[in-house]
Design a protein around this motif. Structure first.
Motif, PDB file in Angstrom:
ATOM      1  N   MET A 165       0.806  -1.226   0.000  1.00  0.00           N
ATOM      2  CA  MET A 165       0.000   0.000   0.000  1.00  0.00           C
ATOM      3  C   MET A 165       0.838   1.275   0.000  1.00  0.00           C
ATOM      4  O   MET A 165       0.336   2.338  -0.332  1.00  0.00           O
ATOM      5  CB  MET A 165      -0.882   0.026   1.241  1.00  0.00           C
ATOM      6  CG  MET A 165      -2.279  -0.457   1.018  1.00  0.00           C
ATOM      7  SD  MET A 165      -3.269  -0.141   2.492  1.00  0.00           S
ATOM      8  CE  MET A 165      -4.869   0.144   1.769  1.00  0.00           C
TER       9      MET A 165
ATOM     10  N   TYR B 296       4.127   5.739  -3.600  1.00  0.00           N
ATOM     11  CA  TYR B 296       3.912   4.657  -4.566  1.00  0.00           C
ATOM     12  C   TYR B 296       5.170   3.777  -4.593  1.00  0.00           C
ATOM     13  O   TYR B 296       6.203   4.159  -5.161  1.00  0.00           O
ATOM     14  CB  TYR B 296       3.601   5.246  -5.935  1.00  0.00           C
ATOM     15  CG  TYR B 296       3.218   4.212  -6.955  1.00  0.00           C
ATOM     16  CD1 TYR B 296       2.258   3.249  -6.672  1.00  0.00           C
ATOM     17  CD2 TYR B 296       3.813   4.182  -8.207  1.00  0.00           C
ATOM     18  CE1 TYR B 296       1.911   2.285  -7.599  1.00  0.00           C
ATOM     19  CE2 TYR B 296       3.471   3.225  -9.149  1.00  0.00           C
ATOM     20  CZ  TYR B 296       2.526   2.277  -8.826  1.00  0.00           C
ATOM     21  OH  TYR B 296       2.187   1.314  -9.740  1.00  0.00           O
TER      22      TYR B 296
ATOM     23  N   LEU C 142      -5.447  -6.561  -2.079  1.00  0.00           N
ATOM     24  CA  LEU C 142      -5.825  -5.146  -2.189  1.00  0.00           C
ATOM     25  C   LEU C 142      -6.717  -4.976  -3.406  1.00  0.00           C
ATOM     26  O   LEU C 142      -6.656  -5.768  -4.358  1.00  0.00           O
ATOM     27  CB  LEU C 142      -4.590  -4.250  -2.356  1.00  0.00           C
ATOM     28  CG  LEU C 142      -3.632  -4.114  -1.174  1.00  0.00           C
ATOM     29  CD1 LEU C 142      -2.462  -3.213  -1.561  1.00  0.00           C
ATOM     30  CD2 LEU C 142      -4.321  -3.557   0.058  1.00  0.00           C
TER      31      LEU C 142
ATOM     32  N   ILE D  33      -8.212  -1.729  -6.057  1.00  0.00           N
ATOM     33  CA  ILE D  33      -8.150  -0.302  -6.387  1.00  0.00           C
ATOM     34  C   ILE D  33      -9.386   0.098  -7.187  1.00  0.00           C
ATOM     35  O   ILE D  33      -9.870  -0.667  -8.032  1.00  0.00           O
ATOM     36  CB  ILE D  33      -6.833   0.075  -7.114  1.00  0.00           C
ATOM     37  CG1 ILE D  33      -6.679   1.603  -7.130  1.00  0.00           C
ATOM     38  CG2 ILE D  33      -6.745  -0.508  -8.515  1.00  0.00           C
ATOM     39  CD1 ILE D  33      -5.260   2.082  -7.090  1.00  0.00           C
ATOM     40  N   THR D  34      -9.915   1.283  -6.852  1.00  0.00           N
ATOM     41  CA  THR D  34     -11.135   1.746  -7.517  1.00  0.00           C
ATOM     42  C   THR D  34     -10.788   2.623  -8.714  1.00  0.00           C
ATOM     43  O   THR D  34      -9.638   2.982  -8.940  1.00  0.00           O
ATOM     44  CB  THR D  34     -11.989   2.604  -6.563  1.00  0.00           C
ATOM     45  OG1 THR D  34     -11.299   3.837  -6.331  1.00  0.00           O
ATOM     46  CG2 THR D  34     -12.281   1.898  -5.254  1.00  0.00           C
TER      47      THR D  34
ATOM     48  N   GLN E 213      -5.192   8.389   5.027  1.00  0.00           N
ATOM     49  CA  GLN E 213      -5.225   6.931   5.141  1.00  0.00           C
ATOM     50  C   GLN E 213      -6.088   6.636   6.362  1.00  0.00           C
ATOM     51  O   GLN E 213      -5.856   7.152   7.460  1.00  0.00           O
ATOM     52  CB  GLN E 213      -3.818   6.360   5.356  1.00  0.00           C
ATOM     53  CG  GLN E 213      -3.811   4.851   5.551  1.00  0.00           C
ATOM     54  CD  GLN E 213      -3.226   4.064   4.399  1.00  0.00           C
ATOM     55  OE1 GLN E 213      -2.552   4.622   3.536  1.00  0.00           O
ATOM     56  NE2 GLN E 213      -3.460   2.755   4.381  1.00  0.00           N
TER      57      GLN E 213
ATOM     58  N   GLN F   6      -6.882   4.029   1.383  1.00  0.00           N
ATOM     59  CA  GLN F   6      -5.821   5.007   1.120  1.00  0.00           C
ATOM     60  C   GLN F   6      -6.178   5.867  -0.093  1.00  0.00           C
ATOM     61  O   GLN F   6      -6.569   5.335  -1.128  1.00  0.00           O
ATOM     62  CB  GLN F   6      -4.534   4.235   0.828  1.00  0.00           C
ATOM     63  CG  GLN F   6      -3.348   5.093   0.492  1.00  0.00           C
ATOM     64  CD  GLN F   6      -2.107   4.244   0.239  1.00  0.00           C
ATOM     65  OE1 GLN F   6      -1.810   3.896  -0.895  1.00  0.00           O
ATOM     66  NE2 GLN F   6      -1.399   3.890   1.284  1.00  0.00           N
TER      67      GLN F   6
ATOM     68  N   ARG G 178      -5.186   7.825  -3.318  1.00  0.00           N
ATOM     69  CA  ARG G 178      -4.064   7.914  -4.256  1.00  0.00           C
ATOM     70  C   ARG G 178      -4.116   9.276  -4.964  1.00  0.00           C
ATOM     71  O   ARG G 178      -5.180   9.874  -5.104  1.00  0.00           O
ATOM     72  CB  ARG G 178      -4.120   6.797  -5.315  1.00  0.00           C
ATOM     73  CG  ARG G 178      -4.116   5.382  -4.777  1.00  0.00           C
ATOM     74  CD  ARG G 178      -2.889   5.016  -3.981  1.00  0.00           C
ATOM     75  NE  ARG G 178      -1.661   5.486  -4.599  1.00  0.00           N
ATOM     76  CZ  ARG G 178      -0.460   5.455  -4.008  1.00  0.00           C
ATOM     77  NH1 ARG G 178      -0.337   4.964  -2.793  1.00  0.00           N
ATOM     78  NH2 ARG G 178       0.595   5.909  -4.627  1.00  0.00           N
TER      79      ARG G 178
ATOM     80  N   GLN H  33      -7.876   7.703  -7.137  1.00  0.00           N
ATOM     81  CA  GLN H  33      -8.316   6.323  -6.865  1.00  0.00           C
ATOM     82  C   GLN H  33      -8.244   6.037  -5.356  1.00  0.00           C
ATOM     83  O   GLN H  33      -7.522   6.719  -4.622  1.00  0.00           O
ATOM     84  CB  GLN H  33      -7.413   5.341  -7.619  1.00  0.00           C
ATOM     85  CG  GLN H  33      -7.629   5.406  -9.124  1.00  0.00           C
ATOM     86  CD  GLN H  33      -6.558   4.662  -9.871  1.00  0.00           C
ATOM     87  OE1 GLN H  33      -5.418   5.096  -9.954  1.00  0.00           O
ATOM     88  NE2 GLN H  33      -6.927   3.512 -10.415  1.00  0.00           N
TER      89      GLN H  33
ATOM     90  N   LEU I 253      -7.389   3.024  -2.705  1.00  0.00           N
ATOM     91  CA  LEU I 253      -6.824   1.695  -2.518  1.00  0.00           C
ATOM     92  C   LEU I 253      -7.494   1.100  -1.276  1.00  0.00           C
ATOM     93  O   LEU I 253      -7.489   1.728  -0.212  1.00  0.00           O
ATOM     94  CB  LEU I 253      -5.315   1.849  -2.313  1.00  0.00           C
ATOM     95  CG  LEU I 253      -4.410   0.633  -2.434  1.00  0.00           C
ATOM     96  CD1 LEU I 253      -4.668  -0.137  -3.709  1.00  0.00           C
ATOM     97  CD2 LEU I 253      -2.947   1.097  -2.387  1.00  0.00           C
TER      98      LEU I 253
ATOM     99  N   SER J  13      -7.635  -4.456   3.962  1.00  0.00           N
ATOM    100  CA  SER J  13      -6.549  -5.368   3.653  1.00  0.00           C
ATOM    101  C   SER J  13      -6.874  -6.712   4.293  1.00  0.00           C
ATOM    102  O   SER J  13      -7.778  -6.806   5.111  1.00  0.00           O
ATOM    103  CB  SER J  13      -5.211  -4.827   4.198  1.00  0.00           C
ATOM    104  OG  SER J  13      -5.292  -4.686   5.602  1.00  0.00           O
TER     105      SER J  13
END
Ligand SMILES: Cc1cc2nc3c(=O)[nH]c(=O)nc-3n(C[C@H](O)[C@H](O)[C@H](O)COP(=O)(O)OP(=O)(O)OC[C@H]3O[C@@H](n4cnc5c(N)ncnc54)[C@H](O)[C@@H]3O)c2cc1C
Length: 376
Positions: free
Chosen positions: A48, A148, A218, A220-221, A231, A254, A256, A260, A262, A265
């Motif tokens: 992440m 990242y 994970l 991601i959207t 976060q 989270q 991004r 997006q 994330l 978990s």
């Protein structure tokens, strides 16, 4: 005996191997990095990238805090693609029991100089309006960061290369130790020091490391700019993430830079296959929707898995491996290897160069898991 070709040969170019390569090379040592796949392609690509100070133990706190400071110092040099975002963390308390944990955590951090803010229900809602109403509050940790990881690893490797390091990609190592690294095609690289930074694969090269793979998922959207500002991690995470045998999920989201989200978990033992497990994924998403119901209406574009390298005492292994004077170990970072990579590299190289490390190194020494060598 001929002189070894390198001062250091590092197995693995994840974030930990990359940080070690950078640190050794910048201190003037000759470095070879041997990677079976890509730079930052293992757990580093799956993680992440939450650079987070943690308080599970004093030793965990010391390494995460020290490493976070090193990331902050590195910030001016990081290229844009590393997406360094000082968004902070909010530990979300769903009920009054978890609010008590907020106070305990706040006291722990305050006593050690970490800036935090206790949030009541309204303050939490105004900072993160997409959380379900009715939460009890939370703890905002101001200095935590998001970045990242694969690009951070690439940055560190590139800086090592500028300082003369050599990179061998696509070379699976079959032996690392006794002053050399041997690859699957039979080639050998001699080095005074060999660093096993092979992440979840480290125990294959150094039997006895006691590392277990801990699988994580994970999601991601699509892009939803402004949806999330910090976060967010549920405080129940502390209960679930540290069970050492059963599968668990926790709300952990989270923001991004792309807009997006994330979503994490999960933690699974005895799950060796990298495929997405639909049952655990569904459990993880249900948990996320309990905290942020709007997530259910968002479009998810990808799900993946990765393997954390877990040690029995939840601390990484950083330092000489007993029984082989050339072998150094830098692995076992579980869910904190992005955060602690820089501190790991710094204290490992300090040990070799005779410089006094800035934090006590004893809790991380690999000799602790090999009792007969502990006092050698
Ligand atoms: C779902 C998930 C979420 C996470 N979130 C976070 C987070 O928010 N913050 C955080 O700090 N950490 C997080 N982590 C943990 C973090 O990703 C890892 O601790 C970290 O990436 C470990 O880095 P590494 O370099 O040790 O291992 P890796 O990145 O796995 O690198 C090891 C490298 O060694 C190579 N290798 C292995 N065996 C050999 C061999 N025999 N020969 C040659 N090469 C070999 C592999 O190909 C790989 O590139 C998360 C992990 C997961 C799975």
């Amino acid at each position: 005996m001929s002189q070894p070709a390198y001062d250091v040969a590092i197995v693995g170019a994840g974030i930990v191997g990359a940080a070690c390569a950078d640190e050794f090379a910048r201190r003037g040592m000759s470095v070879a990095v041997v990677e079976g796949d890509l730079v930052g392609g293992g757990a580093t690509a799956a993680g992440m990238g939450h650079i987070v100070v943690m308080d599970d133990s004093e030793a965990q706190f010391a390494l995460t805090r020290y490493s976070q400071r090193l990331w902050q110092e590195l910030r001016p040099e990081l290229p844009l693609e590393v997406e360094y975002e000082p968004c902070g963390t909010i530990w979300v308390a769903a009920d009054e029991e978890e609010m008590a944990e907020v106070q305990r955590k706040r006291d722990f951090y305050t006593a050690r100089g970490v800036a935090t803010e206790v949030l009541g229900p309204q303050a939490l809602q105004s900072l993160e309006p997409n959380l379900r109403p009715g939460m009890s509050g939370g703890l905002r940790v101001l200095q935590d960061v998001v970045l990242y990881p694969p690009c951070a690893a690439a940055f560190l490797i590139n800086r090592a290369l500028k300082h003369g390091a050599k990179l061998h990609l696509g070379q699976a190592v079959t032996h690392g130790g006794q002053g050399r690294v041997r690859t699957a095609d039979g080639a050998e690289i001699g080095a005074t020091w060999v660093v096993n930074a092979a992440g979840a694969g480290a125990a294959d090269l150094t039997p006895g490391l006691g590392i277990k793979k801990r699988k994580g998922h994970l999601v991601i959207t699509d892009r939803y700019p402004g949806f999330l500002n910090h976060q967010l991690v549920e405080l129940g995470y502390l209960k679930s993430a540290h069970t050492v045998s059963s599968d668990s999920v926790a709300f952990n989201v989270q923001p991004r830079r792309t807009g997006q989200i994330l979503i994490g978990s999960s933690r699974q033992y005895r799950a060796e296959h990298p495929e997405v497990d639909q049952l655990i994924l569904a459990r993880m998403l249900r948990r996320a929707e309990e905290y942020m119901p709007v997530l259910a209406r968002m479009s998810a574009i990808r799900a993946w898995t990765g393997f954390r390298a877990a040690t029995p005492d939840k601390l990484p292994l950083i330092g000489p491996w007993p029984g082989d004077r050339s072998l150094l170990v830098a692995t076992g970072h579980e869910g904190l290897g992005i955060t602690t990579s820089l501190g790991t590299a710094r204290i490992l190289v300090d040990q070799i160069t005779g410089k006094k490390p800035e934090i006590p190194i004893e809790p991380y020494l690999p000799s602790r898991i090999v009792p007969e060598h502990a006092h050698a």
